[in-house]
Structures are given as C-alpha cells and as structure tokens.
Design a protein around this motif. Sequence first.
Motif, short mmCIF file in Angstrom:
data_model
loop_
_atom_site.label_atom_id
_atom_site.label_comp_id
_atom_site.label_asym_id
_atom_site.label_seq_id
_atom_site.Cartn_x
_atom_site.Cartn_y
_atom_site.Cartn_z
N PHE A 50 0.83 -1.21 0.00
CA PHE A 50 0.00 0.00 0.00
C PHE A 50 0.86 1.26 0.00
CE2 PHE A 50 -3.16 -3.05 1.36
CZ PHE A 50 -4.35 -2.56 0.82
N GLU A 51 1.99 1.19 0.67
CA GLU A 51 2.86 2.36 0.80
C GLU A 51 3.29 2.90 -0.56
OE1 GLU A 51 7.38 3.34 2.45
OE2 GLU A 51 6.37 1.47 3.00
N ASN A 52 3.50 2.01 -1.53
CA ASN A 52 4.05 2.43 -2.82
C ASN A 52 3.00 2.57 -3.92
OD1 ASN A 52 6.72 2.41 -1.81
ND2 ASN A 52 6.81 0.19 -2.07
N TRP A 53 1.73 2.32 -3.60
CA TRP A 53 0.71 2.31 -4.64
C TRP A 53 0.56 3.65 -5.34
CZ3 TRP A 53 -1.87 0.42 -8.36
CH2 TRP A 53 -3.03 1.04 -8.83
N LEU A 54 0.40 4.73 -4.60
CA LEU A 54 0.15 6.03 -5.23
C LEU A 54 1.32 6.48 -6.08
CD1 LEU A 54 -1.68 7.95 -2.36
CD2 LEU A 54 -2.68 6.97 -4.43
N LEU A 55 2.54 6.25 -5.61
CA LEU A 55 3.71 6.62 -6.41
C LEU A 55 3.75 5.84 -7.71
CD1 LEU A 55 6.50 6.91 -3.69
CD2 LEU A 55 5.32 8.76 -4.87
N PHE A 56 3.45 4.54 -7.61
CA PHE A 56 3.45 3.72 -8.82
C PHE A 56 2.34 4.16 -9.77
CE2 PHE A 56 1.40 0.15 -11.01
CZ PHE A 56 2.43 -0.21 -11.87
N LYS A 57 1.17 4.39 -9.22
CA LYS A 57 0.03 4.78 -10.05
C LYS A 57 0.32 6.06 -10.82
CE LYS A 57 -4.70 6.54 -9.61
NZ LYS A 57 -5.79 6.87 -8.66
N ASN A 58 0.82 7.07 -10.14
CA ASN A 58 1.09 8.35 -10.80
C ASN A 58 2.20 8.22 -11.84
OD1 ASN A 58 -0.84 9.63 -9.22
ND2 ASN A 58 0.64 10.18 -7.62
N ALA A 59 3.24 7.46 -11.50
CA ALA A 59 4.36 7.30 -12.44
C ALA A 59 3.92 6.52 -13.67
CB ALA A 59 5.51 6.58 -11.75
N PHE A 60 3.15 5.45 -13.47
CA PHE A 60 2.73 4.63 -14.61
C PHE A 60 1.79 5.41 -15.53
CE2 PHE A 60 0.27 1.47 -16.87
CZ PHE A 60 1.25 0.55 -17.26
N ARG A 61 0.91 6.18 -14.95
CA ARG A 61 -0.02 6.95 -15.77
C ARG A 61 0.72 8.00 -16.59
NH1 ARG A 61 -5.71 7.93 -12.46
NH2 ARG A 61 -6.59 5.89 -12.99
N ASN A 62 1.72 8.63 -15.99
CA ASN A 62 2.47 9.64 -16.73
C ASN A 62 3.34 9.04 -17.81
OD1 ASN A 62 1.45 11.80 -15.23
ND2 ASN A 62 3.03 11.60 -13.66
N MET A 63 3.91 7.87 -17.54
CA MET A 63 4.87 7.27 -18.47
C MET A 63 4.22 6.40 -19.54
SD MET A 63 7.86 6.21 -15.74
CE MET A 63 8.91 5.54 -17.02
N VAL A 64 3.09 5.78 -19.20
CA VAL A 64 2.49 4.81 -20.13
C VAL A 64 1.04 5.14 -20.47
CG1 VAL A 64 1.90 2.37 -20.47
CG2 VAL A 64 4.02 2.99 -19.29
N ASP A 65 0.20 5.26 -19.46
CA ASP A 65 -1.24 5.38 -19.70
C ASP A 65 -1.60 6.63 -20.51
OD1 ASP A 65 -3.97 4.29 -18.99
OD2 ASP A 65 -4.15 6.35 -18.24
N SER A 66 -0.84 7.70 -20.32
CA SER A 66 -1.16 8.95 -21.02
C SER A 66 -0.64 9.00 -22.45
CB SER A 66 -0.59 10.14 -20.23
OG SER A 66 0.83 10.04 -20.15
N ARG A 67 0.13 8.02 -22.85
CA ARG A 67 0.72 8.03 -24.19
C ARG A 67 -0.31 7.63 -25.24
NH1 ARG A 67 6.61 5.27 -24.29
NH2 ARG A 67 6.07 5.40 -26.52
N THR A 68 -0.46 8.46 -26.24
CA THR A 68 -1.43 8.19 -27.31
C THR A 68 -0.85 7.31 -28.41
OG1 THR A 68 -0.78 10.24 -28.42
CG2 THR A 68 -2.63 10.36 -26.87
N ASP A 69 0.47 7.13 -28.41
CA ASP A 69 1.08 6.31 -29.45
C ASP A 69 1.11 4.84 -29.08
OD1 ASP A 69 2.90 6.97 -27.39
OD2 ASP A 69 4.58 6.36 -28.65
N LEU A 70 0.61 4.49 -27.89
CA LEU A 70 0.57 3.10 -27.46
C LEU A 70 -0.86 2.59 -27.49
CD1 LEU A 70 2.97 3.15 -24.36
CD2 LEU A 70 3.53 2.53 -26.72
N SER A 71 -1.02 1.37 -27.95
CA SER A 71 -2.35 0.75 -27.92
C SER A 71 -2.62 0.21 -26.53
CB SER A 71 -2.41 -0.39 -28.94
OG SER A 71 -1.58 -1.47 -28.51
N ASP A 72 -3.87 -0.15 -26.27
CA ASP A 72 -4.22 -0.73 -24.97
C ASP A 72 -3.52 -2.07 -24.76
OD1 ASP A 72 -5.78 1.43 -24.38
OD2 ASP A 72 -7.66 0.51 -25.07
N VAL A 73 -3.26 -2.77 -25.86
CA VAL A 73 -2.52 -4.03 -25.76
C VAL A 73 -1.11 -3.77 -25.24
CG1 VAL A 73 -1.56 -5.98 -27.05
CG2 VAL A 73 -3.85 -5.12 -27.59
N ASP A 74 -0.47 -2.75 -25.80
CA ASP A 74 0.88 -2.39 -25.35
C ASP A 74 0.87 -1.93 -23.90
OD1 ASP A 74 2.02 -2.97 -27.82
OD2 ASP A 74 1.62 -0.97 -28.59
#
Length: 317
Positions: free
Chosen positions: A36-60
């Motif tokens: 639980f301690e690391n969830w928010l940091l991971f969530k924010n980092a992953f969204r900025n680095m991967v989830d927000s990218r428009t050049d990646l498909s949902d599969v990627d």
Amino acid sequence: MTNGEAQEDQTEDRMIVKSRRLELPEESLPTFDGSFENWLLFKNAFRNMVDSRTDLSDVDKLYCLKSALVGEAANKTKIFATDGIDYFKAWELLERSYEVKRILISLHLSLIMNMKTLEKETAAGLSKLANDAQKHVASLKALGVSVTPEIIVHILESKLPKTAIDRWEANLDRNEFPEPDQIYEFLYKSAMRASNANDQRSQIQRKRQVNHQKEGGRFSSNRAFLLNASRSCIACKAKRHPLYMCDKFKKLPIPKRIELIKAAKVCYNCLRSHRDYPCKFSNCTICQKRHNTLLHLENYPTTSKSNIAKPETTQRD
C-alpha cells in the motif's frame, strides 16, 4: 482467405506487436509489489509514463502494466490476457485492491511520524530521511490530506542526531519558524558533508595501510617489544617492567643472569622476546659484542652471533 494466409497474418501481427514492445520504456518503468505504501507513487508514475501516451495501444499498455508488476500485484493480474479490453479490467482491479483511502491515509501518517531516528550522521540516513518525508507528504496530498509545514519540520527535527540539530538550530531565525524546504536542503547538504567526511576517512585509512605495509618487519618488531614490555618480569615475576630495569635481575651474578635468559628463551642482546625479527638494540658497551651489557663477562663464552642476538627457540605469544 485460406488457413495458410490467416496464419501468416497472425504471425505478422505478432511480429508487429513484438517490434513495438521493444520500443516501450520497460527498463525505466516503476515496479509495484502490492504494498500500500508504494501504490500512489506507482500509479502516478505509470499513468504519466504509459497510460497517457497516445502512441501506445491498450494491448501495449497492458503488456507494460504486467511487466511492471511483481509479487502479489503480479498474481492478481495473471488472469488477464494481453488484449485491449483486459487492460482496463486489470487497472480497475488494482485500484479496487490498493486504493483504499482510509488505509492509505493511516499508513502514510504512521510512516511519516515513525520514521527512523538517526543515531549519527550518515549520507544514506540523512538523504533517506528527506526522501521519505517528501514521499509521504506527497502521497497524503494526493489523498486530500494536508500536513502543515510546522508539523513536517517538527517531525524531521525530532529525527536528527544531536550534532545535526545543533548545526540546524544555529542557522535559524529566532522569531520565524522554518519551512520544510529549508530543512530538506539542510538534510541534503548534511548528507553531502557526511559523504565527503567518510571519503576522507577512507583515504586516511588507505594511507595508513600503505605505510604499515612499507614499514613491514620494523613495525612488527617494535610492536613485539611493546607487547613484551607489558608482561610480568621474568626475574621478579611481580612487576611489569623491562628486564634491564629489574633490581632483582641486576643483583644476580652474571652467570645466573645468562642462565635465566637462556631458560626464558629471550634475546641475549635486548633481553626481550621479539620472535624472528632482527634485534634493533646496540651492542655491549664494554666489548661491543652482540650481547647486553648486563651479561658481559671478561671471558664471555665464544658463541655465534645468531645465538647471542636471538633466543635459541622462537617464543610465540
């Protein structure tokens, strides 16, 4: 379309996906192990680095997500295939499992209040104190909880060793309470100071080791003399002094002195035991031969230099 053509298309699709995945930021992705301690940091980092990218498909994106999960978190997403629909399902499962606001708030409040108190100043300890405090404050802010600057500073002050707190207080204004950024800066500068001091100590230690190796036998011989001087006298048995200072030894007839030296297996020249190291003492002041002046006889028995300057048998400590 024939079966052969369909298989070729599927193979080509897999090659395209594989080729695209090689370009994904796998090495720089944060990882999440289910704490639980690391969830928010991971969530924010992953969204900025991967989830927000428009050049990646949902599969990627699902491929990246599953690559970033380890331990308990990875086990939760094993049921999902690598397709676009399952990416959203996997993300929802992680949020339901780990984004429990009440638990997260209690956890980060507890962690920031119970950070380890430093017993001494070390670069690693001081840096970790600053990093952990900022991490927990940021997580609480994301959860809608504001920790006042005064509380942050007070908590950090309570974790400092006395040497650090003395320097910290020496630079504070009497009537103004410091800001968190001030104590963060102080912690990082102190960490650099501790690191430099440690490097200097290491250099001094290395120089000492080099000097020790250069001195070699001479250093060991001198050390043996000092150790020997701290033992009980072989003549009087009661005091710790060099044999040549012993009144009882001096009162003995010279032949008796020689017998005592021979029985104790110590050096005839310095009256000490120094193992196999060469004797550094000067010769007899009367005849200039290799024996102690206290052992001088007018007709000193003819003995080889090695037998006079060293005990017959090496005595180990």
